[in-house]
Design an enzyme around this catalytic site. Structure first.
Site, PDB file in Angstrom:
ATOM      1  N   CYS A 105       0.829  -1.202   0.000  1.00  0.00           N
ATOM      2  CA  CYS A 105       0.000   0.000   0.000  1.00  0.00           C
ATOM      3  C   CYS A 105       0.868   1.259   0.000  1.00  0.00           C
ATOM      4  O   CYS A 105       1.460   1.592  -1.022  1.00  0.00           O
ATOM      5  CB  CYS A 105      -0.982  -0.028   1.161  1.00  0.00           C
ATOM      6  SG  CYS A 105      -2.355   1.144   0.973  1.00  0.00           S
ATOM      7  N   HIS A 205      -3.638  -4.909   0.605  1.00  0.00           N
ATOM      8  CA  HIS A 205      -3.109  -5.311   1.915  1.00  0.00           C
ATOM      9  C   HIS A 205      -3.090  -6.840   2.041  1.00  0.00           C
ATOM     10  O   HIS A 205      -3.994  -7.432   2.638  1.00  0.00           O
ATOM     11  CB  HIS A 205      -3.945  -4.694   3.037  1.00  0.00           C
ATOM     12  CG  HIS A 205      -3.627  -3.265   3.296  1.00  0.00           C
ATOM     13  ND1 HIS A 205      -2.645  -2.860   4.164  1.00  0.00           N
ATOM     14  CD2 HIS A 205      -4.135  -2.121   2.754  1.00  0.00           C
ATOM     15  CE1 HIS A 205      -2.568  -1.537   4.178  1.00  0.00           C
ATOM     16  NE2 HIS A 205      -3.464  -1.075   3.329  1.00  0.00           N
ATOM     17  N   GLU A 207      -1.389  -8.637   3.958  1.00  0.00           N
ATOM     18  CA  GLU A 207      -1.157  -9.110   5.326  1.00  0.00           C
ATOM     19  C   GLU A 207      -2.451  -9.384   6.087  1.00  0.00           C
ATOM     20  O   GLU A 207      -2.417 -10.068   7.123  1.00  0.00           O
ATOM     21  CB  GLU A 207      -0.299  -8.097   6.091  1.00  0.00           C
ATOM     22  CG  GLU A 207      -1.029  -6.889   6.648  1.00  0.00           C
ATOM     23  CD  GLU A 207      -1.357  -5.814   5.621  1.00  0.00           C
ATOM     24  OE1 GLU A 207      -1.947  -4.787   6.000  1.00  0.00           O
ATOM     25  OE2 GLU A 207      -1.020  -5.998   4.429  1.00  0.00           O
TER      26      GLU A 207
END
Length: 228
Positions: A105, A205, A207
């Site tokens: 990001c 994202h 994660e």
């Protein structure tokens, strides 16, 4: 993994701290890596890259528009000159040393700006909707088409659905990067450094999706010299 400075509460304390969402730590551990958190400091030593096998530029606040010669948009916020400088120093050291890099990001935006690119400061002004950041603390979902033959295309295939939370995006792409993935509205969602080195940025994202660790697995494989 880079961190950011923010006011935080723990125990009886309420003060500024170097923080990073736990999801980053968990996914690195899940794919066999050892997370090391790097706080933003005024004089980061680029030689620290010598003890790292890979570098993750994490998400967070906006890059200071002054770094790419622009005036701030009214919606630009969360900038940190210390963090910008520290992450660019680490990034340049990693690229010079051939250390694998993943920009997440904001991290993708740092990669682009450090290498001479610019940013759209408020994406809804361009695409006409707020689907990439639908509400505070609420991830959007978007489908990203990836170029055949790209590194990220090899990780995800021709298309993948991702979780996103950003109001900025790449505008002018650095000549040192290649655009390899876009959302349906044209937003650039994935870039790669030209050449064979593992240095990639994604606007989403990865994660936060614990069921899909393919990108972090690819980073750890690159960091350990594995090819699968």
């Amino acid at each position: 993994m880079t961190t950011y400075l923010q006011n935080a509460r723990h125990g009886v304390w309420d003060h500024e701290a170097a923080v990073l969402p736990r999801s980053y730590v968990d996914v690195v551990v899940q794919v066999g890596g050892s997370p090391l958190l790097l706080p933003p400091v005024d004089e980061v030593d680029p030689d620290v890259i010598g003890v790292l096998d890979g570098l993750v530029l994490s998400g967070g606040g906006d890059v200071d528009p002054a770094r790419y010669g622009a005036e701030p948009h009214p919606r630009t916020g969360g900038t940190s000159a210390v963090r910008d400088r520290a992450e660019e120093t680490l990034l340049r050291a990693a690229l010079a040393a051939g250390v694998p890099v993943l920009g997440v990001c904001r991290g993708m935006q740092v990669l682009n700006v450090a290498l001479g690119g610019t940013l759209v400061q408020h994406l809804p002004d361009v695409v006409g909707h707020e689907g990439h950041q639908p509400a505070p603390a609420t991830f959007g979902r978007t489908r990203v088409r990836l170029d055949e033959g790209s590194l990220l295309g090899g990780v995800f295939g021709a298309e993948t659905e991702v979780r996103c939370y950003h109001h900025q995006a790449v505008d002018v792409l650095s000549p040192e990067l290649v655009a390899v993935g876009r959302a349906g509205d044209g937003t650039l969602e994935a870039v790669e450094l030209r050449g064979p080195r593992f240095a990639v940025g994604v606007q989403w994202h990865p994660e936060v999706d614990g069921d899909d660790c393919r990108l972090f697995q690819a980073l750890v494989n690159a960091a350990s010299g594995r090819t699968t």
